[in-house]
Design an enzyme around this catalytic site. Sequence first.
Site, PDB file in Angstrom:
ATOM      1  N   GLY A  20      -7.621  23.519 -15.929  1.00  0.00           N
ATOM      2  CA  GLY A  20      -7.731  24.936 -15.617  1.00  0.00           C
ATOM      3  C   GLY A  20      -9.091  25.470 -16.009  1.00  0.00           C
ATOM      4  CD  GLU A  21     -11.299  25.658 -20.126  1.00  0.00           C
ATOM      5  OE1 GLU A  21     -12.491  25.390 -19.868  1.00  0.00           O
ATOM      6  OE2 GLU A  21     -10.757  25.338 -21.195  1.00  0.00           O
ATOM      7  N   GLY A  22     -11.006  27.140 -14.388  1.00  0.00           N
ATOM      8  CA  GLY A  22     -11.950  27.099 -13.276  1.00  0.00           C
ATOM      9  C   GLY A  22     -12.775  25.822 -13.247  1.00  0.00           C
TER      10      GLY A  22
END
Lengths: 338, 338
Positions: free
Chosen positions: B305-307
């Site tokens: 995640g987190e981009g």
Amino acid sequence: MTSLSDLSTLADVAALAATLPEADPAAREAADARQMSLTKPPRALGRLEDLAVFMAGWQKTDRPSITQAQALVFAGNHGICARGVNPFPQEVTAQMVANFRSGGAAINQLCRASGADLDVVELDLDTPTADFTARPAMTEDEVLKAMKIGAAAVPATTSVLVLGEMGIGNSTVAAALAAGAFGGAAVDWVGRGTGSDAAGKALKAQVIEDGRKLHADAAGLALLMAYGGREQAAICGAVIEARARRIPVILDGYICTAAVAPLFAQDKRFLDHCIVGHQSAEPGHARLLDAMEKAPVLTLDMALGEGSGAALALGVLRAALECHNGMATFAEAQVSGG
Amino acid sequence: MTSLSDLSTLADVAALAATLPEADPAAREAADARQMSLTKPPRALGRLEDLAVFMAGWQKTDRPSITQAQALVFAGNHGICARGVNPFPQEVTAQMVANFRSGGAAINQLCRASGADLDVVELDLDTPTADFTARPAMTEDEVLKAMKIGAAAVPATTSVLVLGEMGIGNSTVAAALAAGAFGGAAVDWVGRGTGSDAAGKALKAQVIEDGRKLHADAAGLALLMAYGGREQAAICGAVIEARARRIPVILDGYICTAAVAPLFAQDKRFLDHCIVGHQSAEPGHARLLDAMEKAPVLTLDMALGEGSGAALALGVLRAALECHNGMATFAEAQVSGG
């Protein structure tokens, strides 16, 4: 290990396999321990973690880095074109070399994007190898000469080597090398290459079967003599030289991977320091990667060569090292659960 | 189209679908014609060609470019954590936001590597959404408020938007949204998320089935009310705002793709300007990408995640545009066969 430049037979080159430097297990372990301490769930960076640990082992440090990245594109011409396996004239090889030199090809843009220096090495473009359906494509001396040119092109202090090729007709050579190294019908290794249609693909398969009748006994490094070509031998030489200097290598797509199939067939340890940047849209590449136990970094439906897929993968490798070296640990960031 | 900031019901938001700007066919055609003229075989750059044409359509030019790239990471907390679906405490969401702000997380390194500016937007971290097995996770007003925060975070002039998220427990929310949008058993949409074991995975599936009994009628944008959360609604808002400004979007992995599943379920045209950067190692993501007709750019076995996957894909997008704009044509390079 002995330097490739001192050797005068392919048997000598084959014997290098027993003297190859290996990845440093302590550095790999330390890099892996660092990955486990970084602010992310264990293994959450997947392949990026593998790439950081891979670099650590070859650079013998828990903090591997890229201070300079070198791309090398080797170009050669192929006698098999006399059999009509390619819709483009052989002059295109030299024209594309000129395009590389003037900065207009895909590999120029991709090297700029990923921060690699690019050198192009053409090998006797005016003298194609022999038609491998009539005789061996190259003599042992020709193979050794091309290998040494490849080895000499590797800068002594580069952090990582990106390898690519250009050569009209060399998708047929690639399929021949793959079939020679791993068996199976030629048709299973042949794709459309650059612009061939279904009939062109059938012709390529037929030409390869013709060659295999002549070179049924060729194995290991001798496959380079049987099928060529010069850029393939140069790639093998660069891979060996990089290994002697503990420089990790990013191979490109189908043709570049097939170029080192003779090294794998001779002794698969030759390729321990190599990763494959991109799985080509050429159907034989998936089969070849499976046979050579390599998982590609990228799969972007490309089929260009030039080192394009390897240069793109360099960007991923850089990102992997940015994470490895730049992230905070759980302790540093005071994040719970590390 | 009407601006999201003027709307006061989800029905109004749904109605935007009919007013969305579309990719410009003439720019796409001109970009495709340029690709055909460049010094490479037709289609040899595969996905890179598609990406260049995609950018051309949204930027309404045959020469698309990236002058600035903006990454946005939205963070939220989730009432469903009361059911014990996550082994990490909810405080980790705020701790990771602090880590993003101080530059220690993976996304910081990946944005630096790919040349993206990073903004982090936390949404009421001290007030998690409601437990969706007891009641709707959010009211309509809460969803709209989070959507508007997401929309307001999009810079007016960015060339491309990279979207990511952080929220302890949100892999359960993702699976619930996916199951709500596309049906199937919860267990088919659930993975181990961040650090869950097999028992944790079974609990997540059970909790989602409990929620689905309560929210069996939820569909389209109302799925955001049923299951939450704030970061998911903010991502939807950012996607809509980007569309109004013709800004292409790179979505991240499973949780980010699931966040926009309500938009797709409402009207799939909402996502025409979105690509997915990375196929997560979370098993539900492949199924979700298939349902949402999106092919990921990368598959690197990441699940962070987190981009992170979107930021990595930005590097590939940049390389695609370098090739598109920087390569010579056959005519310019005097290469035969173009």
